[in-house]
Motif scaffolding. Structure first.
Motif, short mmCIF file in Angstrom:
data_model
loop_
_atom_site.label_atom_id
_atom_site.label_comp_id
_atom_site.label_asym_id
_atom_site.label_seq_id
_atom_site.Cartn_x
_atom_site.Cartn_y
_atom_site.Cartn_z
N LYS A 146 0.83 -1.21 0.00
CA LYS A 146 0.00 0.00 0.00
C LYS A 146 0.87 1.26 0.00
CE LYS A 146 -4.15 -1.92 2.15
NZ LYS A 146 -5.06 -1.89 3.32
N LEU A 147 1.95 1.23 0.76
CA LEU A 147 2.87 2.38 0.76
C LEU A 147 3.44 2.61 -0.63
CD1 LEU A 147 5.18 2.45 3.92
CD2 LEU A 147 3.59 4.21 3.12
N THR A 148 3.85 1.52 -1.27
CA THR A 148 4.41 1.62 -2.61
C THR A 148 3.37 2.15 -3.60
OG1 THR A 148 5.88 -0.25 -2.14
CG2 THR A 148 5.55 0.34 -4.46
N ARG A 149 2.13 1.69 -3.45
CA ARG A 149 1.05 2.16 -4.33
C ARG A 149 0.81 3.66 -4.15
NH1 ARG A 149 -3.60 -1.74 -2.58
NH2 ARG A 149 -4.87 -0.13 -3.62
N CYS A 155 3.91 9.76 -7.68
CA CYS A 155 5.17 9.99 -8.38
C CYS A 155 5.53 8.79 -9.26
CB CYS A 155 6.31 10.22 -7.37
SG CYS A 155 5.93 11.40 -6.06
N PRO A 156 4.76 8.51 -10.28
CA PRO A 156 4.97 7.30 -11.09
C PRO A 156 6.30 7.26 -11.83
CG PRO A 156 3.43 8.77 -12.18
CD PRO A 156 3.66 9.34 -10.82
N LYS A 157 6.88 8.41 -12.10
CA LYS A 157 8.12 8.45 -12.88
C LYS A 157 9.38 8.55 -12.02
CE LYS A 157 5.84 10.63 -16.86
NZ LYS A 157 5.82 11.80 -17.78
N ALA A 197 -5.07 8.73 -4.20
CA ALA A 197 -4.03 8.72 -5.22
C ALA A 197 -4.38 7.83 -6.41
CB ALA A 197 -2.71 8.27 -4.61
N GLU A 198 -5.14 6.76 -6.18
CA GLU A 198 -5.44 5.81 -7.25
C GLU A 198 -6.78 6.07 -7.94
OE1 GLU A 198 -2.85 1.90 -5.92
OE2 GLU A 198 -5.00 1.91 -5.51
N GLU A 199 -7.79 6.45 -7.18
CA GLU A 199 -9.12 6.64 -7.75
C GLU A 199 -9.30 8.03 -8.36
OE1 GLU A 199 -11.65 4.41 -8.01
OE2 GLU A 199 -10.27 2.88 -7.28
N TYR A 200 -8.65 9.01 -7.80
CA TYR A 200 -8.75 10.39 -8.30
C TYR A 200 -7.33 10.92 -8.49
CZ TYR A 200 -13.52 9.78 -6.64
OH TYR A 200 -14.79 9.30 -6.43
N THR A 201 -6.59 10.23 -9.34
CA THR A 201 -5.16 10.50 -9.50
C THR A 201 -4.88 11.95 -9.90
OG1 THR A 201 -4.83 8.20 -10.16
CG2 THR A 201 -3.05 9.74 -10.63
#
Length: 314
Positions: A146-149, A155-157, A197-201
């Motif tokens: 979850k922390l990594t997600r 910061c995907p890049k 962060a995932e649903e409303y990126t």
């Protein structure tokens, strides 16, 4: 000496039964029917049904409430049991109130929706509370993922250099290891942040970019955890019922709570930027004012927060 308020409630409770009897005689409808037919769907109707049921003098309805409360506390209102409890609740009220279901199909539908709202909300609170009391554990692979997600969502890049690194401070944690910041809100704080962060990126990255502002910036993750506390408090004291009852068509789920949190985070960011704080030392003052504004909005029975974020330039 009895206060005016005390006199009001004394006469109210003594007259309530008489008023209900008069209205039933004149309308040929019981209180629950009048509510389900006359009140708008959502919070106005579900809150009124909840009040009526809680103040019922019927032993059978009292037993029904205890059964529903117990199921909500144990977090078991799912699947088949959900259907069984709903049908049993409807049958109890139809029998006690002498309502013909064939003549009052709309009542059965409206009343059922209210039951799902009321005890779905109670169950949601217990689900949220369990997450709040569950502490982050580095030895649990799911917690670490979850922390990594969360990092990847924002910061995907930018790859993480290590599990414990100063990079975490870039997204608003206090130190090199984020786990220490979740002590107050447990996994609930992390789950809220990950959901945002995932649903409303787009909205989450937009808010995070504001947190990096050279003058009006703030610690994104720490503020997020503070807003988890706010969302939890509003859920616990019942203030969030206004939004949840109005927003949910059926049983409120954990997703509904996460969305409520996302709304609070997005709106707090806008409120913070508009306040133009001199520094982060003004956080408590601004947060308290924001909470007051939210509570004032929730005091309106028709309030529902729309999760339709419009991302503008910083």
């Amino acid at each position: 000496m009895i206060s005016f308020s005390g006199l009001y409630w004394f006469f109210y409770w003594h007259c309530r039964s008489l008023i209900k009897w008069i209205l039933r005689r004149s309308t040929q409808l019981c209180e629950l029917q009048r509510i389900c037919y006359d009140k708008p769907a959502g919070n106005p109707r579900s809150s009124a049904v909840e009040y009526s049921l809680r103040h019922s003098k019927s032993p059978d309805i009292g037993s029904m409430l205890n059964e529903l409360d117990d199921a909500a506390t144990k977090k078991t209102i799912f699947g088949r049991l959900h259907k069984v409890l709903l049908e049993r609740s409807v049958r109890t009220v139809l029998r006690v109130k002498k309502i013909n279901p064939n003549s009052h199909v709309a009542f059965v539908k409206n009343y059922s929706r209210c039951i799902e709202h009321i005890w779905g909300y109670r169950q949601l609170y217990h689900i949220v509370e369990e997450l709040r009391l569950s502490q982050f554990d580095s030895s649990v692979e799911e917690h670490e993922r979850k922390l990594t997600r969360l990092w990847t969502g924002l910061c995907p890049k930018v790859p993480l250099e290590a599990r414990i690194t100063k990079q975490w401070q870039d997204i608003g944690f206090q130190g090199d290891d984020p786990k220490t910041d979740f002590r107050g809100m447990g996994l609930l704080g992390l789950d809220n942040l990950v959901f945002f962060a995932e649903e409303y990126t787009g909205a989450a990255r937009h808010v995070w970019s504001h947190s990096l502002h050279p003058q009006h910036g703030y610690a994104f993750a720490i503020v997020g955890i503070n807003l988890t506390h706010l969302a939890y408090s509003l859920l616990k004291d019942g203030s969030a019922k206004t939004h949840i009852y109005n927003a949910c068509k059926t049983m409120p789920s954990l997703r509904a709570f996460h969305q409520f949190y996302c709304y609070l985070f997005y709106e707090f960011d806008r409120f913070w930027i508009e306040s133009k704080p001199a520094d982060v030392m003004q956080f408590t003052f601004i947060k308290d004012q924001f909470e007051k504004n939210i509570r004032d909005l929730l005091a309106n029975p028709s309030t529902v927060f729309k999760i339709n974020f419009v991302v503008e330039d910083v």
